[in-house]
Design a protein around this motif. Sequence first.
Motif, PDB file in Angstrom:
ATOM      1  N   ILE A  13      37.508 118.849  58.959  1.00  0.00           N
ATOM      2  CA  ILE A  13      37.469 117.384  58.800  1.00  0.00           C
ATOM      3  C   ILE A  13      36.313 116.816  59.604  1.00  0.00           C
TER       4      ILE A  13
ATOM      5  N   ILE B 255      24.162 113.656  53.882  1.00  0.00           N
ATOM      6  CA  ILE B 255      24.224 113.250  52.467  1.00  0.00           C
ATOM      7  C   ILE B 255      23.389 112.000  52.243  1.00  0.00           C
TER       8      ILE B 255
ATOM      9  N   PRO C 164      41.341 115.645  53.301  1.00  0.00           N
ATOM     10  CA  PRO C 164      42.591 115.849  54.041  1.00  0.00           C
ATOM     11  C   PRO C 164      43.463 114.620  54.131  1.00  0.00           C
TER      12      PRO C 164
ATOM     13  N   PHE D 152      34.905 109.479  49.308  1.00  0.00           N
ATOM     14  CA  PHE D 152      33.880 109.983  50.210  1.00  0.00           C
ATOM     15  C   PHE D 152      33.938 111.494  50.301  1.00  0.00           C
ATOM     16  N   PHE D 153      35.177 112.046  50.309  1.00  0.00           N
ATOM     17  CA  PHE D 153      35.300 113.472  50.546  1.00  0.00           C
ATOM     18  C   PHE D 153      35.050 114.299  49.298  1.00  0.00           C
TER      19      PHE D 153
ATOM     20  N   LEU E 159      31.449 115.396  48.660  1.00  0.00           N
ATOM     21  CA  LEU E 159      31.096 116.268  49.775  1.00  0.00           C
ATOM     22  C   LEU E 159      31.642 117.663  49.551  1.00  0.00           C
TER      23      LEU E 159
ATOM     24  N   ILE F  80      29.876 119.463  46.477  1.00  0.00           N
ATOM     25  CA  ILE F  80      28.544 119.954  46.847  1.00  0.00           C
ATOM     26  C   ILE F  80      28.672 121.115  47.819  1.00  0.00           C
TER      27      ILE F  80
ATOM     28  N   ALA G 102      27.034 124.726  47.506  1.00  0.00           N
ATOM     29  CA  ALA G 102      26.153 125.175  48.581  1.00  0.00           C
ATOM     30  C   ALA G 102      26.583 126.545  49.100  1.00  0.00           C
TER      31      ALA G 102
ATOM     32  N   VAL H  60      24.932 129.124  46.810  1.00  0.00           N
ATOM     33  CA  VAL H  60      23.483 129.208  47.039  1.00  0.00           C
ATOM     34  C   VAL H  60      23.195 129.888  48.361  1.00  0.00           C
TER      35      VAL H  60
ATOM     36  N   VAL I  95      40.167 131.580  52.618  1.00  0.00           N
ATOM     37  CA  VAL I  95      40.350 130.136  52.727  1.00  0.00           C
ATOM     38  C   VAL I  95      40.971 129.594  51.455  1.00  0.00           C
TER      39      VAL I  95
ATOM     40  N   ILE J 177      20.540 123.880  53.115  1.00  0.00           N
ATOM     41  CA  ILE J 177      20.499 124.050  51.655  1.00  0.00           C
ATOM     42  C   ILE J 177      19.975 122.787  50.994  1.00  0.00           C
TER      43      ILE J 177
END
Lengths: 109, 252, 327
Positions: free
Chosen positions: A85, A95, B154, B175-176, B179, B182, B186, B189, B249, C313
Amino acid sequence: MMDPTTILTLMNAAVAQAPEAATSAATGIAGADLIKAGALIGAGICMGFGAIGPGIGEGFAAGKACEAIGRSPQEAGLLTRTMLIGQAVSESTGIYSLVIALLMLFVIG
Amino acid sequence: MESIGERLIWYYVPFTDIPIPLGGVNILTLFNAVLVMLVLFGLARLAVRKFAMVPSRSQMAIELYTGIFDNLVTSSLELDTREKNRRFFPLIGTLFLYLILSNFIGFVPTHYFEEPTADINCTLGLGLLGMFIATWCAIKTKGMGGYVEELLGPMWHQPEATGGAKIAGKLSALFFFPLNVIGELAKVVSISFRLFGNIVGGSIIIIVVSNLVYNFSILAVGLDLFFIFFVGTVQAFVFTMLTLTYIAVAIK
Amino acid sequence: MELEPHTWLILGKFAGAGIALGMGGIGAAIGMGNAAGMANTAIMRQPKVQREMLRTMLIGQAVGEGAAVFALVIGLFIIVVSPANLELIGGNYFAALLGAGLSIGFGTFGSGLGCGWPAGNACAGFARNPARSPKLTQSMIIGQAVAQSPSIFALVVSLILILTAKNGTDLPTMGIYISAGLAMGVSALGSGIGSGKTAGGAVDGIGRWPLSYGVTLRTMLIGQAVCETPAIFGMLVAFIMVIAPGDLNPGILGFAQVFGAAIAVGFGGIGPGIGSGLTAAQGCAATAARPDKDALILRTMLIGQAVSQSTAIYALIIALALLYVVG
């Protein structure tokens, strides 16, 4: 970083001078080229320096999480969740840099 | 020095005029990848030939390898029984063996042999495979709804909050969610480019150093040994561990 | 700018060698001074074993100085290099020498700075456990050697730039050479500091709990390998700029494309490199303290490092977009 109004003023001024500068394209550097070049370098600076902060901050958070898990391994789930978090929130400025860099690459010019 | 960056690609099927779809095939990579696969098959055939209670040297080596990776896999994953965790052991064990052999094949001096991991298609494919398996396991364990809910951050799932806190929790998903999406891309990559960059970087370094020290070539051989064996092993292990971590995970 | 070939050559030599030797010395100096400071604190704690401690510190400093020696070698090479046909060289050769200097200068800054922490922590661990010194020295040397691989990458990029510089003068090619050097050098800065910090944390852990030597060493190697990812990205971008840049726009637009890509991937590698190093340092120390939980700690460390490298990245994506997508 400069605020948007300053950037817009500079862009307007440059565009207003562009017609005269474009006629000297053979020997000099055209004004429109200079704007685009500035936008490209600016995108690089934006993403480049904008990645420093989140990188160091998220790494510090993960380091403290590793240390805490070393101290009390039974709380590993809670600690990992808290770490993720915190890292997600501190990613936000990264970002923002990415978005501004993409804007500068593909919208200007 | 001029050969840096050249790739051997077949655009047409040889001796005919039929174009290969999707823009051609990287024949050196394919040849070496199939070679590594055949070597692994051969090793597996030899390994299971005879089992004795008092192990011979080769059987001890195989048991050592299997024991280390079994321990790693079953202690990293957190499904309820050790047997269920063991289901991922074939994937992880094979991935590590395949990557190590792929990296070591660069030591053979002919120009027919080149590491298949020096091609970005190979590493990107393996990275996508690992990520796809992790996503598939996550959807199977938590259901599609649970997986998307985890992507939403969360603060989305708040059964006991009321009023303003609940709305703030739902809005934080705006917002999350980008994120996290991506972040998933990521991950792919980063693991593929890391392996690709290390292997290709090592081979370019060898070319440049060989160009400079054409008389004192023990230095080039020494650097070659270091890059191919040490860096190859470590990077293969990092790739395998990261894939295992992403799966762990996902199914937690 | 119309200058004589000889002027471009001298300009390149001064600029390249100056930056190489100037920047390359800073990192090693700060790092070795750091090591000496920590060694002094350790000697204060255990004055009886000061001779061995001094020897460990000198070995550590000698290995850590390797980065500065690379910078010295490239600097001297730049000063004495003489191109094949002197009449044809132009601004591109100046840019290549400048790029080589940037690459090795910034690259050895990070490694030199980073290698100070293992040396200092080895002396501090010596003060805690004088009898376990061989393992400490071993792990210190291994950690420092791996922490210097970003500077080896920078060395190779410098050599490629010096040896394959083209003739003539045009702005995009000058931009390519300067940018390749900048991308490699600055991204190796962050990775060097991070790898060094990892080795420092591992040696510190081994100093406190010498019995978990094997597990801690393995965690350190994995952590350092992941820490070097930003340097790999920088090296990749440097290579594709020099070897296969695609079709760049002419004039100052092409210069801006590659320069922006270099700043993005270069400076974008500092933060993730240092952050991954902080993570791995704590991870190695925690593994040394609790070797039975090493799988759990390794997993957390890898997740943390992977997340903290996501901004690298993004920077790589912006750099590749600048090189290949922007028309």
